[in-house]
Design a protein around this motif. Structure first.
Motif, PDB file in Angstrom:
ATOM      1  N   LEU A  19      -7.332  10.853   2.626  1.00  0.00           N
ATOM      2  CA  LEU A  19      -8.078  10.002   1.763  1.00  0.00           C
ATOM      3  C   LEU A  19      -7.998   8.460   2.734  1.00  0.00           C
ATOM      4  CD1 LEU A  19      -7.316  10.119  -1.833  1.00  0.00           C
ATOM      5  CD2 LEU A  19      -9.444  10.652  -0.559  1.00  0.00           C
ATOM      6  N   LEU A  20      -6.713   8.311   3.454  1.00  0.00           N
ATOM      7  CA  LEU A  20      -6.599   7.089   4.184  1.00  0.00           C
ATOM      8  C   LEU A  20      -7.572   7.383   5.502  1.00  0.00           C
ATOM      9  CD1 LEU A  20      -2.763   6.548   4.086  1.00  0.00           C
ATOM     10  CD2 LEU A  20      -4.512   4.997   3.528  1.00  0.00           C
ATOM     11  N   LEU A  21      -7.810   8.444   6.057  1.00  0.00           N
ATOM     12  CA  LEU A  21      -8.225   8.514   7.179  1.00  0.00           C
ATOM     13  C   LEU A  21      -9.920   8.333   6.980  1.00  0.00           C
ATOM     14  CD1 LEU A  21      -6.509  11.528   8.937  1.00  0.00           C
ATOM     15  CD2 LEU A  21      -6.610   9.177   9.598  1.00  0.00           C
ATOM     16  N   MET A  22     -10.215   8.606   5.584  1.00  0.00           N
ATOM     17  CA  MET A  22     -11.812   8.735   5.424  1.00  0.00           C
ATOM     18  C   MET A  22     -12.287   7.289   4.966  1.00  0.00           C
ATOM     19  SD  MET A  22     -12.402  12.085   3.261  1.00  0.00           S
ATOM     20  CE  MET A  22     -13.549  11.701   2.485  1.00  0.00           C
ATOM     21  N   SER A  23     -11.458   6.417   4.516  1.00  0.00           N
ATOM     22  CA  SER A  23     -11.887   4.995   3.888  1.00  0.00           C
ATOM     23  C   SER A  23     -11.005   4.038   4.447  1.00  0.00           C
ATOM     24  CB  SER A  23     -12.176   5.340   2.489  1.00  0.00           C
ATOM     25  OG  SER A  23     -11.029   5.659   1.854  1.00  0.00           O
ATOM     26  N   ASP A  24     -11.489   2.964   3.753  1.00  0.00           N
ATOM     27  CA  ASP A  24     -10.354   1.655   4.101  1.00  0.00           C
ATOM     28  C   ASP A  24      -9.387   1.628   3.121  1.00  0.00           C
ATOM     29  OD1 ASP A  24     -11.733   1.032   1.901  1.00  0.00           O
ATOM     30  OD2 ASP A  24     -12.528  -0.953   2.630  1.00  0.00           O
ATOM     31  N   TYR A  25      -8.096   0.740   3.285  1.00  0.00           N
ATOM     32  CA  TYR A  25      -7.166   0.687   2.482  1.00  0.00           C
ATOM     33  C   TYR A  25      -7.278   0.573   1.046  1.00  0.00           C
ATOM     34  CZ  TYR A  25      -5.032   1.649   6.815  1.00  0.00           C
ATOM     35  OH  TYR A  25      -4.421   1.969   8.268  1.00  0.00           O
ATOM     36  N   VAL A  26      -8.388  -0.437   0.850  1.00  0.00           N
ATOM     37  CA  VAL A  26      -8.420  -1.015  -0.283  1.00  0.00           C
ATOM     38  C   VAL A  26      -9.060   0.056  -1.269  1.00  0.00           C
ATOM     39  CG1 VAL A  26      -9.853  -2.839  -1.946  1.00  0.00           C
ATOM     40  CG2 VAL A  26      -8.826  -3.257   0.277  1.00  0.00           C
ATOM     41  N   VAL A  27      -9.910   0.893  -0.789  1.00  0.00           N
ATOM     42  CA  VAL A  27     -10.436   1.977  -1.515  1.00  0.00           C
ATOM     43  C   VAL A  27      -9.344   3.038  -1.947  1.00  0.00           C
ATOM     44  CG1 VAL A  27     -12.096   3.805  -1.738  1.00  0.00           C
ATOM     45  CG2 VAL A  27     -12.848   1.699  -0.637  1.00  0.00           C
ATOM     46  N   VAL A  28      -8.696   3.273  -1.246  1.00  0.00           N
ATOM     47  CA  VAL A  28      -7.532   4.031  -1.197  1.00  0.00           C
ATOM     48  C   VAL A  28      -6.387   3.674  -2.375  1.00  0.00           C
ATOM     49  CG1 VAL A  28      -5.540   5.467  -0.434  1.00  0.00           C
ATOM     50  CG2 VAL A  28      -7.578   5.472   0.866  1.00  0.00           C
ATOM     51  N   LEU A  29      -6.074   2.476  -2.298  1.00  0.00           N
ATOM     52  CA  LEU A  29      -5.361   1.717  -3.225  1.00  0.00           C
ATOM     53  C   LEU A  29      -5.782   1.707  -4.544  1.00  0.00           C
ATOM     54  CD1 LEU A  29      -2.697   0.219  -3.737  1.00  0.00           C
ATOM     55  CD2 LEU A  29      -3.963  -1.797  -3.266  1.00  0.00           C
TER      56      LEU A  29
ATOM     57  N   LEU B  87       0.877  -0.976  -0.094  1.00  0.00           N
ATOM     58  CA  LEU B  87       0.071   0.166   0.045  1.00  0.00           C
ATOM     59  C   LEU B  87       0.954   1.016   0.031  1.00  0.00           C
ATOM     60  CD1 LEU B  87      -2.884   1.303   0.178  1.00  0.00           C
ATOM     61  CD2 LEU B  87      -2.434   1.101   2.702  1.00  0.00           C
ATOM     62  N   VAL B  88       1.994   1.176   0.813  1.00  0.00           N
ATOM     63  CA  VAL B  88       2.892   2.430   0.711  1.00  0.00           C
ATOM     64  C   VAL B  88       3.640   2.484  -0.489  1.00  0.00           C
ATOM     65  CG1 VAL B  88       4.645   3.405   2.091  1.00  0.00           C
ATOM     66  CG2 VAL B  88       2.971   2.549   3.196  1.00  0.00           C
ATOM     67  N   LEU B  89       4.032   1.271  -0.956  1.00  0.00           N
ATOM     68  CA  LEU B  89       4.613   1.446  -2.127  1.00  0.00           C
ATOM     69  C   LEU B  89       3.900   2.059  -3.318  1.00  0.00           C
ATOM     70  CD1 LEU B  89       7.266   1.090  -3.927  1.00  0.00           C
ATOM     71  CD2 LEU B  89       6.318  -1.227  -4.214  1.00  0.00           C
ATOM     72  N   ALA B  90       2.427   1.700  -3.319  1.00  0.00           N
ATOM     73  CA  ALA B  90       1.681   2.285  -4.154  1.00  0.00           C
ATOM     74  C   ALA B  90       1.270   3.655  -4.186  1.00  0.00           C
ATOM     75  CB  ALA B  90       0.201   1.479  -4.363  1.00  0.00           C
ATOM     76  N   ILE B  91       1.207   3.960  -3.019  1.00  0.00           N
ATOM     77  CA  ILE B  91       0.921   5.451  -2.799  1.00  0.00           C
ATOM     78  C   ILE B  91       2.155   6.346  -3.016  1.00  0.00           C
ATOM     79  CG2 ILE B  91       0.635   7.246  -0.999  1.00  0.00           C
ATOM     80  CD1 ILE B  91      -1.270   5.398   0.362  1.00  0.00           C
ATOM     81  N   MET B  92       3.419   5.863  -2.695  1.00  0.00           N
ATOM     82  CA  MET B  92       4.550   6.496  -3.038  1.00  0.00           C
ATOM     83  C   MET B  92       4.847   6.628  -4.565  1.00  0.00           C
ATOM     84  SD  MET B  92       7.186   5.154  -0.188  1.00  0.00           S
ATOM     85  CE  MET B  92       8.703   5.390  -1.002  1.00  0.00           C
ATOM     86  N   THR B  93       4.444   5.582  -5.189  1.00  0.00           N
ATOM     87  CA  THR B  93       4.576   5.623  -6.650  1.00  0.00           C
ATOM     88  C   THR B  93       3.564   6.726  -7.368  1.00  0.00           C
ATOM     89  OG1 THR B  93       5.290   3.484  -6.551  1.00  0.00           O
ATOM     90  CG2 THR B  93       4.515   4.310  -8.903  1.00  0.00           C
ATOM     91  N   SER B  94       2.609   6.464  -6.975  1.00  0.00           N
ATOM     92  CA  SER B  94       1.571   7.692  -7.356  1.00  0.00           C
ATOM     93  C   SER B  94       1.712   9.079  -7.102  1.00  0.00           C
ATOM     94  CB  SER B  94       0.054   7.351  -7.105  1.00  0.00           C
ATOM     95  OG  SER B  94      -0.060   7.503  -5.590  1.00  0.00           O
TER      96      SER B  94
END
Length: 92
Positions: free
Chosen positions: A52-62, A1-8
């Motif tokens: 976004l992370l605080l508003m929803s679950d991790y799968v939605v943010v990913l 999850l962190v890698l996907a967020i950092m890449t984007s």
């Protein structure tokens, strides 16, 4: 999850920076550090992703970050293609 967020974030912060330089977004985002990294755009992107992370679950943010990444890549590739159509004799 962190890698996907950092890449984007890497791609989208540079896009925010360039849109700011081109006049599409506030000039606040066009600040770079001594290495040329768009620091304010990265901080803005980080805060947005944390909200976004605080508003929803991790799968939605990913899923949202991956969709956003694909959209920005699509727009950037189309911009380069249109640029080549407009100026075919320019050096690459």
């Amino acid at each position: 999850l962190v890698l996907a967020i950092m890449t984007s974030m890497a791609g989208s912060s540079r896009t925010l920076y360039q849109a700011s330089v081109d006049g599409w977004l506030p000039k606040y985002l066009s600040h770079v550090n001594h290495n040329g990294a768009p620091t304010r755009a990265m901080w803005t992107d980080l805060v947005f992703n944390l909200v976004l992370l605080l508003m929803s679950d991790y799968v939605v943010v990913l899923a949202m970050s991956n969709v956003g990444y694909i959209i920005f890549n699509f727009l950037n590739l189309n911009a380069a293609w249109i640029h080549r159509l407009d100026r075919p004799s320019w050096e690459r």
